[in-house]
Structures are given as structure tokens and as C-alpha cells.
Design a protein around this motif. Structure first.
Motif, PDB file in Angstrom:
ATOM      1  N   PHE A 103      15.070 -18.638  60.558  1.00  0.00           N
ATOM      2  CA  PHE A 103      15.274 -19.901  59.846  1.00  0.00           C
ATOM      3  C   PHE A 103      16.430 -20.689  60.478  1.00  0.00           C
ATOM      4  O   PHE A 103      16.314 -21.892  60.732  1.00  0.00           O
ATOM      5  CB  PHE A 103      15.550 -19.621  58.364  1.00  0.00           C
ATOM      6  N   MET A 104      17.550 -19.998  60.737  1.00  0.00           N
ATOM      7  CA  MET A 104      18.712 -20.661  61.352  1.00  0.00           C
ATOM      8  C   MET A 104      18.352 -21.233  62.720  1.00  0.00           C
ATOM      9  O   MET A 104      18.699 -22.377  63.035  1.00  0.00           O
ATOM     10  CB  MET A 104      19.873 -19.672  61.505  1.00  0.00           C
ATOM     11  N   LYS A 105      17.644 -20.466  63.526  1.00  0.00           N
ATOM     12  CA  LYS A 105      17.249 -20.944  64.847  1.00  0.00           C
ATOM     13  C   LYS A 105      16.367 -22.175  64.734  1.00  0.00           C
ATOM     14  O   LYS A 105      16.520 -23.138  65.510  1.00  0.00           O
ATOM     15  CB  LYS A 105      16.524 -19.841  65.625  1.00  0.00           C
ATOM     16  N   SER A 106      15.466 -22.185  63.774  1.00  0.00           N
ATOM     17  CA  SER A 106      14.585 -23.348  63.564  1.00  0.00           C
ATOM     18  C   SER A 106      15.399 -24.571  63.159  1.00  0.00           C
ATOM     19  O   SER A 106      15.138 -25.685  63.645  1.00  0.00           O
ATOM     20  CB  SER A 106      13.544 -23.050  62.483  1.00  0.00           C
ATOM     21  N   CYS A 107      16.360 -24.383  62.265  1.00  0.00           N
ATOM     22  CA  CYS A 107      17.203 -25.498  61.827  1.00  0.00           C
ATOM     23  C   CYS A 107      18.002 -26.066  62.992  1.00  0.00           C
ATOM     24  O   CYS A 107      18.098 -27.295  63.165  1.00  0.00           O
ATOM     25  CB  CYS A 107      18.149 -25.060  60.704  1.00  0.00           C
ATOM     26  N   LEU A 108      18.582 -25.196  63.796  1.00  0.00           N
ATOM     27  CA  LEU A 108      19.373 -25.638  64.951  1.00  0.00           C
ATOM     28  C   LEU A 108      18.484 -26.347  65.968  1.00  0.00           C
ATOM     29  O   LEU A 108      18.881 -27.352  66.565  1.00  0.00           O
ATOM     30  CB  LEU A 108      20.094 -24.449  65.588  1.00  0.00           C
ATOM     31  N   LYS A 109      17.286 -25.838  66.142  1.00  0.00           N
ATOM     32  CA  LYS A 109      16.322 -26.448  67.069  1.00  0.00           C
ATOM     33  C   LYS A 109      15.957 -27.867  66.623  1.00  0.00           C
ATOM     34  O   LYS A 109      15.698 -28.742  67.445  1.00  0.00           O
ATOM     35  CB  LYS A 109      15.071 -25.569  67.123  1.00  0.00           C
ATOM     36  N   GLU A 110      15.960 -28.085  65.296  1.00  0.00           N
ATOM     37  CA  GLU A 110      15.652 -29.410  64.740  1.00  0.00           C
ATOM     38  C   GLU A 110      16.849 -30.348  64.783  1.00  0.00           C
ATOM     39  O   GLU A 110      16.769 -31.484  64.321  1.00  0.00           O
ATOM     40  CB  GLU A 110      15.149 -29.268  63.294  1.00  0.00           C
ATOM     41  N   GLY A 111      17.966 -29.868  65.311  1.00  0.00           N
ATOM     42  CA  GLY A 111      19.135 -30.722  65.476  1.00  0.00           C
ATOM     43  C   GLY A 111      20.178 -30.611  64.384  1.00  0.00           C
ATOM     44  O   GLY A 111      21.152 -31.368  64.379  1.00  0.00           O
ATOM     45  N   MET A 112      20.003 -29.694  63.462  1.00  0.00           N
ATOM     46  CA  MET A 112      20.987 -29.532  62.390  1.00  0.00           C
ATOM     47  C   MET A 112      22.223 -28.826  62.928  1.00  0.00           C
ATOM     48  O   MET A 112      22.141 -28.013  63.848  1.00  0.00           O
ATOM     49  CB  MET A 112      20.397 -28.719  61.237  1.00  0.00           C
ATOM     50  N   ALA A 113      23.367 -29.111  62.321  1.00  0.00           N
ATOM     51  CA  ALA A 113      24.611 -28.410  62.642  1.00  0.00           C
ATOM     52  C   ALA A 113      24.705 -27.166  61.760  1.00  0.00           C
ATOM     53  O   ALA A 113      24.125 -27.119  60.678  1.00  0.00           O
ATOM     54  CB  ALA A 113      25.808 -29.322  62.382  1.00  0.00           C
ATOM     55  N   ASP A 116      25.555 -27.761  58.170  1.00  0.00           N
ATOM     56  CA  ASP A 116      24.576 -28.434  57.314  1.00  0.00           C
ATOM     57  C   ASP A 116      23.584 -27.470  56.668  1.00  0.00           C
ATOM     58  O   ASP A 116      22.996 -27.782  55.631  1.00  0.00           O
ATOM     59  CB  ASP A 116      23.803 -29.489  58.109  1.00  0.00           C
ATOM     60  N   VAL A 117      23.392 -26.317  57.266  1.00  0.00           N
ATOM     61  CA  VAL A 117      22.369 -25.382  56.785  1.00  0.00           C
ATOM     62  C   VAL A 117      22.680 -24.863  55.376  1.00  0.00           C
ATOM     63  O   VAL A 117      21.789 -24.879  54.514  1.00  0.00           O
ATOM     64  CB  VAL A 117      22.136 -24.234  57.784  1.00  0.00           C
ATOM     65  N   PRO A 118      23.922 -24.430  55.069  1.00  0.00           N
ATOM     66  CA  PRO A 118      24.183 -23.977  53.696  1.00  0.00           C
ATOM     67  C   PRO A 118      23.928 -25.075  52.650  1.00  0.00           C
ATOM     68  O   PRO A 118      23.447 -24.791  51.553  1.00  0.00           O
ATOM     69  CB  PRO A 118      25.657 -23.574  53.715  1.00  0.00           C
ATOM     70  N   LYS A 119      24.223 -26.320  53.000  1.00  0.00           N
ATOM     71  CA  LYS A 119      23.968 -27.429  52.068  1.00  0.00           C
ATOM     72  C   LYS A 119      22.468 -27.570  51.825  1.00  0.00           C
ATOM     73  O   LYS A 119      22.030 -27.780  50.689  1.00  0.00           O
ATOM     74  CB  LYS A 119      24.539 -28.737  52.634  1.00  0.00           C
ATOM     75  N   LEU A 120      21.687 -27.453  52.883  1.00  0.00           N
ATOM     76  CA  LEU A 120      20.234 -27.529  52.765  1.00  0.00           C
ATOM     77  C   LEU A 120      19.707 -26.403  51.882  1.00  0.00           C
ATOM     78  O   LEU A 120      18.890 -26.625  50.985  1.00  0.00           O
ATOM     79  CB  LEU A 120      19.591 -27.447  54.158  1.00  0.00           C
TER      80      LEU A 120
END
Length: 136
Positions: A103-113, A116-120
Motif C-alpha cells: 500500500f505504501m509503495k502504491s501511494c508513493l508511486k502515485e506521488g504522495m509524500a 500524507d499517507v497517515p492522514k489518508l
């Protein structure tokens, strides 16, 4: 049925920011992971453990609920709380860790910092919880 194994003495850290139930949950998880409690062992009853530790019944109950939520124990109504196989706990934990990492790798791949992931995730959990409450 196995008799409950007496829990070793435990002192709470009054200066800790962790609530008593979290300290107790962490101590019990350690005792399970270290092999003090084996798969199938019965934990002391909530009432007995609360009396032994001289703390509120609800504190022990909450710690046991946390252990059950995390897969360390299973409650059998009318029989007690029993320790699960630590190997199965580690295996399940490893599978969840792999899902989180993907999940983290996918989020980073989509350009998220990273920040930002914990907020999401928090926003998603709140939304799902509201939906779940509406369904009740």
C-alpha cells in the motif's frame, strides 16, 4: 482444559505516558512472545488478575480485549481466555506487514509524500467507521 498459569509479578510505570491497560497489554504480549505462556495456556481471569495487580477490573478487561484484537488470545465464553499459537500470530502479522508495505509503495508511486499517507488512512478509517455505524 488447562488450568490458568499464574502471571509473574508486574509493576506499572506510573511516570509513563502509556495508559495502564496498554502497559499490561504489552507485558502480556511479551510473555506470550517470550514463551512464558504457551499456545493453549489459559490466562488468569480478569477478576483475579485485577485483584492480584490491585487495579480496576476494566483495565485488565481492556488489556485482554487488545490482546484478542491483535490475535494473541481467544476468549471462549464460559471457559476463559486462551493463548493462540505465536507462530500463527507472526505469520498473520507478516502478511499484514506485506499488505501495508505494498500500500505504501502504491501511494508513493502515485506521488504522495510519506507524511500524507497517515492522514489518508485516518480519513478512510473515519469514513468506514461512520458507514459501519450507520449499518448497525
Amino acid at each position: 482444559m488447562k488450568l490458568s498459569k499464574e502471571a509473574p509479578a508486574f509493576e506499572f510505570d506510573e511516570s509513563s505516558d502509556l495508559p495502564l491497560w496498554v502497559q499490561l497489554r504489552n507485558r502480556m504480549a511479551y510473555l506470550i512472545n517470550s514463551g512464558f505462556y504457551k499456545a493453549g495456556d489459559k490466562l488468569p481471569t480478569v477478576r483475579k488478575y485485577a485483584a492480584d495487580l490491585r487495579i480496576a477490573y476494566n483495565t485488565v478487561s481492556k488489556a485482554y480485549m487488545g490482546l484478542e484484537r491483535d490475535g494473541f488470545v481467544t476468549t471462549v465464553r464460559g471457559s476463559g481466555v486462551f493463548v493462540n499459537d505465536p507462530e500463527k500470530i507472526r505469520k498473520a502479522s507478516g502478511q499484514v506487514d506485506a499488505l501495508v508495505e505494498d500500500f505504501m509503495k502504491s501511494c508513493l508511486k502515485e506521488g504522495m509524500a510519506y507524511e500524507d499517507v497517515p492522514k489518508l488512512v485516518s480519513a478512510c478509517v473515519r469514513r468506514m467507521k461512520r458507514e459501519h455505524e450507520k449499518q448497525k
